[in-house]
Design an enzyme around this catalytic site. Structure first.
Site, PDB file in Angstrom:
ATOM      1  N   CYS A   2      20.170   1.997  -7.528  1.00  0.00           N
ATOM      2  CA  CYS A   2      21.454   2.026  -6.772  1.00  0.00           C
ATOM      3  C   CYS A   2      22.231   3.200  -7.533  1.00  0.00           C
ATOM      4  CB  CYS A   2      22.290   0.993  -6.668  1.00  0.00           C
ATOM      5  SG  CYS A   2      21.394  -0.626  -6.068  1.00  0.00           S
ATOM      6  N   ARG A  27      19.257   7.885  -4.973  1.00  0.00           N
ATOM      7  CA  ARG A  27      18.948   6.579  -5.797  1.00  0.00           C
ATOM      8  C   ARG A  27      18.912   5.444  -4.879  1.00  0.00           C
ATOM      9  NH1 ARG A  27      20.060   7.297 -11.170  1.00  0.00           N
ATOM     10  NH2 ARG A  27      20.088   5.311 -11.467  1.00  0.00           N
ATOM     11  N   TRP A  73      19.902   0.477  -2.882  1.00  0.00           N
ATOM     12  CA  TRP A  73      18.517   0.340  -2.420  1.00  0.00           C
ATOM     13  C   TRP A  73      18.256  -1.278  -2.492  1.00  0.00           C
ATOM     14  CZ3 TRP A  73      13.770  -1.143  -4.836  1.00  0.00           C
ATOM     15  CH2 TRP A  73      12.651  -0.593  -4.099  1.00  0.00           C
ATOM     16  N   ASN A 100      24.086  -1.711 -10.514  1.00  0.00           N
ATOM     17  CA  ASN A 100      22.831  -1.185 -10.399  1.00  0.00           C
ATOM     18  C   ASN A 100      22.059  -1.968 -11.442  1.00  0.00           C
ATOM     19  OD1 ASN A 100      20.914   0.519 -10.288  1.00  0.00           O
ATOM     20  ND2 ASN A 100      21.274   1.929 -11.754  1.00  0.00           N
ATOM     21  N   GLY A 101      20.710  -2.301 -10.726  1.00  0.00           N
ATOM     22  CA  GLY A 101      19.984  -3.007 -11.746  1.00  0.00           C
ATOM     23  C   GLY A 101      19.531  -4.319 -11.275  1.00  0.00           C
ATOM     24  N   GLU A 488      -2.481  12.630  -6.638  1.00  0.00           N
ATOM     25  CA  GLU A 488      -1.012  13.167  -6.401  1.00  0.00           C
ATOM     26  C   GLU A 488      -0.873  13.609  -4.969  1.00  0.00           C
ATOM     27  OE1 GLU A 488       2.883  13.993  -7.237  1.00  0.00           O
ATOM     28  OE2 GLU A 488       1.528  12.573  -7.975  1.00  0.00           O
ATOM     29  N   LYS A 492       1.528  12.287  -2.267  1.00  0.00           N
ATOM     30  CA  LYS A 492       2.911  12.804  -1.571  1.00  0.00           C
ATOM     31  C   LYS A 492       2.751  12.788  -0.076  1.00  0.00           C
ATOM     32  CE  LYS A 492       4.817  14.301  -5.098  1.00  0.00           C
ATOM     33  NZ  LYS A 492       4.817  12.943  -5.312  1.00  0.00           N
ATOM     34  N   GLU A 495       3.959   9.380   1.070  1.00  0.00           N
ATOM     35  CA  GLU A 495       5.364   8.958   0.389  1.00  0.00           C
ATOM     36  C   GLU A 495       6.273   9.532   1.853  1.00  0.00           C
ATOM     37  OE1 GLU A 495       6.557   9.158  -3.959  1.00  0.00           O
ATOM     38  OE2 GLU A 495       5.701  10.927  -3.349  1.00  0.00           O
ATOM     39  N   HIS A 511     -20.612   5.755  -2.595  1.00  0.00           N
ATOM     40  CA  HIS A 511     -20.448   4.526  -3.233  1.00  0.00           C
ATOM     41  C   HIS A 511     -19.291   3.503  -2.356  1.00  0.00           C
ATOM     42  CE1 HIS A 511     -23.114   5.290  -6.422  1.00  0.00           C
ATOM     43  NE2 HIS A 511     -22.373   6.316  -6.545  1.00  0.00           N
ATOM     44  N   LYS A 610      14.493   7.116  -5.766  1.00  0.00           N
ATOM     45  CA  LYS A 610      14.369   8.268  -6.757  1.00  0.00           C
ATOM     46  C   LYS A 610      13.912   7.580  -8.247  1.00  0.00           C
ATOM     47  CE  LYS A 610      13.268  12.405  -8.288  1.00  0.00           C
ATOM     48  NZ  LYS A 610      11.947  12.850  -7.740  1.00  0.00           N
TER      49      LYS A 610
END
Length: 615
Positions: A2, A27, A73, A100-101, A488, A492, A495, A511, A610
């Site tokens: 947050c 955030r 968030w 935050n946390g 990666e 992306k 996301e 396989h 983020k």
């Protein structure tokens, strides 16, 4: 995950609080809220973006000289107005708290506080903090003491800001495991989770350390450290002149921060490698004054990271084992911290994080130290972060602020740093000849230009994006050191476009994953002209034989021809050891343009934030 902002100033603080929240929206953006002192504590909260909160503020003509604000968030409780911060507690001694946390013992505290008569109006762990402080305030009649006594009971990681209705001339802030810093200016004292929220008013920054509790007032500020004592002791933290500018956190001519950050990569990589570009040799001192001694003792490397940084670590494993001939293990930090691995004191632990505040990576690093690992290195983008302060060696990637949730320039600068790290280790182990060292430096010097060339494939990628935007699934293939780049690329795409994407080492295709391939499944292949190209071409034939549509990123001299069902975009000629960095660029552009076609929120994808400062 947050964002917190706070201010006590000579002028109305509401414009600062709202702009600060906008800067910190990367955030968290499920909900937002603000409280200002205007005779009483006046609170506004809403779900959704900061822009919605701004409308409420404008309609209510809210103003004040003291205030705190928050963008959330969700971790505990769904996004809703009642779960949005700030949270209130108390009647006669009303206080407001933003946080935050995560408070790990919130359930135990909640039960105790409910028995003491406190009524909970939200599902959050944060409300526990408000009621706990309120309970102590009734006993001590001093907000600073009440906060310190409350913090002694909290377990977990947090940063908080607290206001009291009866004392509107001060704010109490505290940090333990989550970032919080102060901004110092002649017109006021400010607090925020990130320097980007402060550049609008000041570049004089004080970074709070673990256990710090700061009292902000119209007369200034003072800091206590309560890490080992409930009452704490007064400390002095130096004022740092931030190099961050307003331009660095503004969009400029770009449509999105992700787009801006993709195109900033040539400069970001050049800045990261600045100390090498004009040098004649690679020096261990780039990683710290003790690097020569520590790296000379290093017999192996353990890399701890999450998400995109984990993919950077996987690339580094290939480099370290192939070039430096050092064994390397790469661990997902959130998994490593709960395993019982075998530790070797001669193995250097490398923590990789864009923010330097990633909770899982910090916890994994501490765990590795407790197991007996003697030395550690941080590769990070934030100079005053917790990760930098907790390691023996450090390397700053100098990517500048990265606002878009999907990491781009942080990743390529991490790769540049890890390649430099590989070169230094190789040299220390007497396995890098003078000629090879010069070739490596020359390649690094050319890297920013090579990235600029890679960006020129954007028009062709834009054409591909139209096809991709109609799909629901995609498969990414790579071989050798390009397999992590495929991972990666898939990350992306999912996301920011919400298309389900998976990545495989191309040799694994037969396989199992080959069962997924049909005309509706686009397959993206990374095809550099390296030793594994012929092997990869065989895998691509397997895809075409099942009706799969191929989208191939190849080097200019890769012997792959375009045909029906095979689409090719060619990069520059094969770049050798730098190839993984260059092949990252078109994958970022592909994800970006597919997301544009689908109309998703590129910079703030759903359910993500983020800086992952919670477990």
């Amino acid at each position: 995950m947050c964002g917190i902002v706070g201010a006590i100033a000579k002028n109305d603080v509401v414009p600062f609080l709202l702009e600060g929240l906008s800067r910190l929206e990367y955030r968290g953006y499920d909900s937002a809220g603000i409280v200002v002192a205007d005779g009483m504590l006046h609170r506004l909260r809403t779900t959704g973006r900061v822009s919605e909160l701004s409308k409420l503020v404008d309609s209510g003509k809210t103003s004040g000289l003291t205030g705190i604000a928050h963008t959330r968030w969700a971790t505990h409780g769904v996004p809703s107005e009642r779960n949005a911060h700030p949270h209130f507690s108390g009647d006669q001694k009303k206080i407001a708290v933003v946080h935050n946390g995560i408070i790990e013992n919130h359930e135990t505290l909640r039960q105790r506080l409910q028995q003491d008569g406190f009524e909970f109006l939200s599902d959050t762990d944060t409300e526990v903090i408000a009621h706990l402080i309120s309970s102590y305030l009734c006993k001590t009649n001093d907000l600073l003491e009440a906060v310190c006594r409350s913090l002694d009971e909290l377990q977990g990681a947090y940063a908080i800001a607290v206001m009291e209705e009866s004392r509107q001339d001060r704010i109490i802030v505290a940090r333990n495991g989550a970032p919080l810093l102060l901004g110092i200016d002649d017109d006021g004292i400010y607090a925020a989770s990130d320097a980007s929220a402060l550049v609008q008013v000041t570049q004089r920054i004080v970074y709070l350390e673990e256990g710090d509790v700061a009292e902000l007032s119209s007369d200034g500020y003072r800091i206590l450290n309560c890490l080992d004592s409930v009452n704490g002791y007064e400390v002095t933290r130096k004022i740092t002149e931030s190099s961050l500018t307003r331009d660095a956190v503004e969009l400029g001519p770009y449509s999105h921060f992700m787009q801006k950050e993709i195109f900033e990569q040539p400069v970001a990589v050049a800045n990261t490698l600045e100390m090498v570009l004009n040098a004649q040799s690679v020096s261990p001192q780039l990683f710290g004054s003790e690097a020569q001694s520590i790296l000379a003792q290093t017999q192996g490397v353990l890399i701890l990271a999450c998400g995109t940084s984990y993919h950077a670590g996987l690339v580094a494993k290939y480099w370290l084992e192939t070039i430096a001939r050092l064994p390397c293990n790469v661990e997902i930090a959130s998994e490593y911290r709960y395993r019982d691995p075998i530790a070797d004191p001669t193995t250097l632990v490398v923590g990789i994080s864009q923010s330097g505040e990633t909770a899982d990576t910090l916890a994994a690093l501490s765990y590795a130290k407790s197991l007996g690992h003697r030395y550690s290195l941080a590769i990070c983008n934030v100079p005053e972060s917790a990760l930098i302060r907790q390691t023996d060696l450090r390397f700053l990637t100098r990517a500048g602020p990265e606002i878009g949730v999907a990491s781009t320039k942080a990743f390529t600068t991490q790769l540049a740093a890890l390649l430099l790290f590989t070169a230094v280790l190789t040299k220390i182990r007497d396995q890098l000849s003078t000629g090879d060292e010069q070739k490596m430096i020359a390649a690094l010097r050319h890297l920013p230009v090579a990235i600029q060339h890679a960006l020129q494939c954007e028009p062709e990628i834009r054409k591909w994006a139209g096809d991709f935007s109609q799909k629901h699934h995609a498969l990414f293939l790579g071989r050798g050191v390009h397999y992590p780049i495929a991972l990666e690329g898939a990350l992306k795409l999912k996301e920011i476009s919400y298309i389900h994407a998976e990545a495989y080492a191309a040799g694994e295709l037969k396989h199992g994953p080959l069962a997924l391939v049909d005309s509706g499944m686009p397959v993206v292949a990374i095809a550099p002209n390296d030793a594994l190209l012929e092997k990869l071409k065989s895998n691509l034939h397997e895809v075409r034989a099942r009706g799969g549509e191929l989208y191939v990123f190849a080097d200019a001299d890769s012997r792959i021809e375009e045909s029906e069902g095979v689409h090719i975009i060619r990069l520059a000629e094969h770049s050798g050891v730098l190839s993984p960095i260059l092949h990252t660029i078109p994958l970022q552009l592909l994800a970006y343009h597919v997301a544009l076609q689908k109309g998703t929120d590129v910079d703030k994808p759903r359910n993500l934030a983020k800086s992952v400062t919670v477990e």
